[in-house]
Design an enzyme around this catalytic site. Structure first.
Site, PDB file in Angstrom:
ATOM      1  N   GLU A  14      -1.535  -8.961   3.321  1.00 48.50           N
ATOM      2  CA  GLU A  14      -1.346  -9.570   4.649  1.00 48.50           C
ATOM      3  C   GLU A  14      -2.667  -9.947   5.318  1.00 48.50           C
ATOM      4  OE1 GLU A  14      -0.756  -6.424   3.833  1.00 48.50           O
ATOM      5  OE2 GLU A  14      -0.971  -5.020   5.513  1.00 48.50           O
TER       6      GLU A  14
ATOM      7  N   HIS B 183      -3.522  -4.744   0.484  1.00 41.46           N
ATOM      8  CA  HIS B 183      -2.891  -5.311   1.692  1.00 41.46           C
ATOM      9  C   HIS B 183      -3.020  -6.835   1.669  1.00 41.46           C
ATOM     10  CE1 HIS B 183      -2.175  -1.663   4.108  1.00 41.46           C
ATOM     11  NE2 HIS B 183      -3.258  -1.175   3.529  1.00 41.46           N
TER      12      HIS B 183
ATOM     13  N   CYS C 168       0.825  -1.198   0.000  1.00 40.75           N
ATOM     14  CA  CYS C 168       0.000   0.000   0.000  1.00 40.75           C
ATOM     15  C   CYS C 168       0.873   1.269   0.000  1.00 40.75           C
ATOM     16  CB  CYS C 168      -0.971  -0.043   1.176  1.00 40.75           C
ATOM     17  SG  CYS C 168      -2.371   1.040   0.909  1.00 40.75           S
TER      18      CYS C 168
HETATM   19  N1  GLN Z   1      -1.596   6.905   3.077  1.00 48.53           N
HETATM   20  C1  GLN Z   1      -1.826   6.197   1.871  1.00 48.53           C
HETATM   21  C2  GLN Z   1      -3.220   6.458   1.315  1.00 48.53           C
HETATM   22  O1  GLN Z   1      -4.078   6.912   2.005  1.00 48.53           O
HETATM   23  C3  GLN Z   1      -1.599   4.711   2.066  1.00 48.53           C
HETATM   24  C4  GLN Z   1      -2.539   4.062   3.038  1.00 48.53           C
HETATM   25  C5  GLN Z   1      -2.107   2.701   3.471  1.00 48.53           C
HETATM   26  O2  GLN Z   1      -0.938   2.343   3.391  1.00 48.53           O
HETATM   27  N2  GLN Z   1      -3.021   1.902   3.971  1.00 48.53           N
HETATM   28  O3  GLN Z   1      -3.462   6.218   0.157  1.00 48.53           O
END
Ligand code: GLN
Length: 552
Positions: free
Chosen positions: A519, A517, A380
């Site tokens: 995970e 994600h 992400c």
């Molecule tokens: N801060 C980034 C966004 O809002 C990534 C968010 C995250 O890693 N879950 O897009």
């Protein structure tokens, strides 16, 4: 068979592992062929954990249907085969919110709205709604008995025994039985007090789970039984373990599942625990060990990366490798540079994250991984920063930034997409920087099409996948061609090609970063393919370079 309920409360103090205990109970019941489901009832007033500080609350777990939930739902999914959602986690805030909305709408016809029965009825309705998901619903009440906040939940579950019949409800209370060094013995008094507290609000536990350093002796169990009004067989030790995946077997040896089916009057065959036995055996005999560095902001709090931690352990299991996790503070990397801090690692990870603090340190770590051929896995935020790093140092866009940081001048290679087709909503979403923060998050499972021959498609062994998201910002297609020409490979996108979901690099043994994600979907019985392949790449890196071998 009628729906059965297991209610798990906690006493003495928090952090005794109630969530993992609930999950392990689910595993034991599944091993007996029962279908289980779970629910977590959290006593705090926040409507959901989405905006809670991970320092206080740990990770926000994201479900397929896009709910931002308590991290215990992660344990429940990992220990069993369940897929949970919005209905499986309720906070007091959400319960109150529902009741107040009904009151405003006039549903109570001007009657006085009270904790009992209106709040408790709302809680009972929420509990009963998950029942059809399984033969047995395991419901965990957050917090500890005696907290003011948890009283309405406890009252609701007390009432449910009367509503549902006593053979359909089992109360389990988790307490601590500490070993006091100076006395040279374990002490049962905190357990006695905690159960007394629970009984004073009308709940008599059927089973007492005692967290303890050692298996409790029969006389200690007899003592607890006597003071807490249960049979000695209902006192079960939840012994401390090195690895949480040992817990189902341990609880089984203490007779917990046998007792449970007796209390709930369920007939099942013998448990099939071979998969757990194999898992624990393989955990205990790794053939090698790799050092993986997680470059993050909440490094003091491993709870904020719970699912990542577990997914890496699973990736290790798939390769019979022990994964040693090194949590490294991004701001330290920013100050001191990556060379010394990261030299001993066989793999580098930048996990999910928010905000500019530490971002430059993470970018330096990614650059180090890219230039030194160290396996890199970006999750992400870790993908977004990999794009920024590549844009700056390999594609000549020295002002590359994520729009999230609000820094000018800025080539926004990661930005807030103004308009895009949202698969989950089946509609085109339009938004701008002023849009409501929570509302603009892309949440839950989205499809992603993989490019043949890529690391991703080889790992998954399929052409299309579904993975969970939780972010606001996206890859900016305006820069796509320029980055691709410089060697960035886009190997996963939304089916219409609009959203970039996975990037990889040319001329690097394993560099993969994804907007989702992964995970959240890894399980010990089914390690996630990306984590499996990543750990294999780390092992190969170790074998190729000999890095870090001196320290072991
Ligand atoms: N801060 C980034 C966004 O809002 C990534 C968010 C995250 O890693 N879950 O897009």
């Amino acid at each position: 068979m009628k729906n059965k309920f297991i209610f798990i409360t906690g006493g003495v103090l928090s952090s005794l592992g109630k969530g993992v205990a609930a999950a392990a109970i689910g595993a034991l019941l599944e091993s007996r062929g029962l279908r289980v489901t779970f629910q977590k009832l959290d006593p705090y007033i926040n409507v959901d954990p989405g905006t809670m500080n991970p320092f206080q609350h740990g990770e926000v777990f994201v479900t397929e249907d896009g709910a931002e939930t308590d991290l215990d739902l992660g344990h429940y999914e990992r220990f069993t085969s369940v897929v949970l959602g919005q209905e499986n986690n309720y906070t007091s805030g959400r319960i109150y919110n529902n009741v107040i909305t009904k009151e405003r709408r006039g549903d109570y016809l001007g009657g006085t709205v009270q904790v009992i029965p209106h709040i408790t009825d709302e809680i009972k309705a929420a509990v009963l709604r998950v029942a059809p998901q399984g033969d047995v619903a395991i419901v965990e009440i957050g917090g500890t008995v005696g907290d003011i906040e948890s009283l309405p939940f406890l009252e609701a579950i007390r009432q449910l025994k009367g509503d549902l019949g006593k053979q359909n409800v089992c109360y389990i209370h988790l307490t601590l039985v500490p070993f006091i060094k100076t006395a040279g013995e374990v002490k049962t008094k905190p357990t006695q007090h905690s159960v007394k507290e629970l009984r004073s609000i009308g709940i008599q536990p059927d089973i007492i789970l005692c967290r303890s350093e050692k298996i409790l002796s029969p006389d200690i169990k007899a003592k607890i039984a006597l003071f807490c009004n249960v049979e000695p067989e209902a006192v079960i030790t939840a012994k401390d373990v090195d690895n949480i995946y040992e817990i189902p077997l341990l609880l089984h040896h203490e007779g917990l599942d046998e007792r449970l089916i007796e209390v709930l009057n369920i007939w099942t065959g013998a448990p099939r625990l071979e998969p757990w036995e194999r898992l624990v055996a393989s955990l205990k005999s790794p053939r090698d060990r790799v050092e993986v560095g997680i470059i993050g902001k909440y490094v003091n709090l491993q709870e904020s990366y719970k699912s990542l931690h577990e997914a890496l352990v699973h990736g290790g299991m798939a390769n019979q490798v022990m994964v040693a996790l090194n949590y490294i503070d991004a701001e330290t990397v920013e100050r001191e540079g990556p060379a010394r801090l990261l030299a001993h690692l066989h793999g580098i990870i930048v996990p999910g994250g928010f905000g500019v603090r530490g971002a430059e340190g993470k970018i330096r770590a990614i650059q180090y991984a890219r230039e030194n051929q160290v396996p890199y896995f970006g999750l992400c935020f870790g993908m977004q920063l990999a794009v920024v790093e590549f844009a700056r140092h390999a594609a000549g866009l020295s002002q590359a930034q994520s729009e999230e940081f609000g820094i000018e001048p800025c080539e926004p290679v990661i930005y807030l997409m103004r308009q895009w087709y949202d698969y989950r909503k089946d509609a085109v979403v339009v938004r701008d920087q002023a849009s409501d923060k929570g509302g603009t998050m892309r949440l839950g499972a989205y499809p992603c099409v993989l490019k043949e021959g890529s690391l991703a498609s080889r790992a998954y062994g399929t052409g299309e996948i579904m993975e969970r998201h939780r972010h606001r910002y996206e890859f900016n297609n305006h820069y796509r061609e320029r980055l691709e020409n410089a060697g960035l490979k886009i190997t996963g996108t939304s089916p219409n090609g609009e959203l970039v979901e996975i990037i990889e690099l040319e001329n690097h043994p394993w560099f993969l970063a994804c907007q989702f994600h992964p995970e959240f979907k890894s399980r010990p019985m089914a390690p996630h393919p990306l984590f499996r392949d990543y750990i294999r790449a780390c092992l190969e890196y170790k074998q190729r370079t000999g890095a870090g071998t001196l320290e072991i």
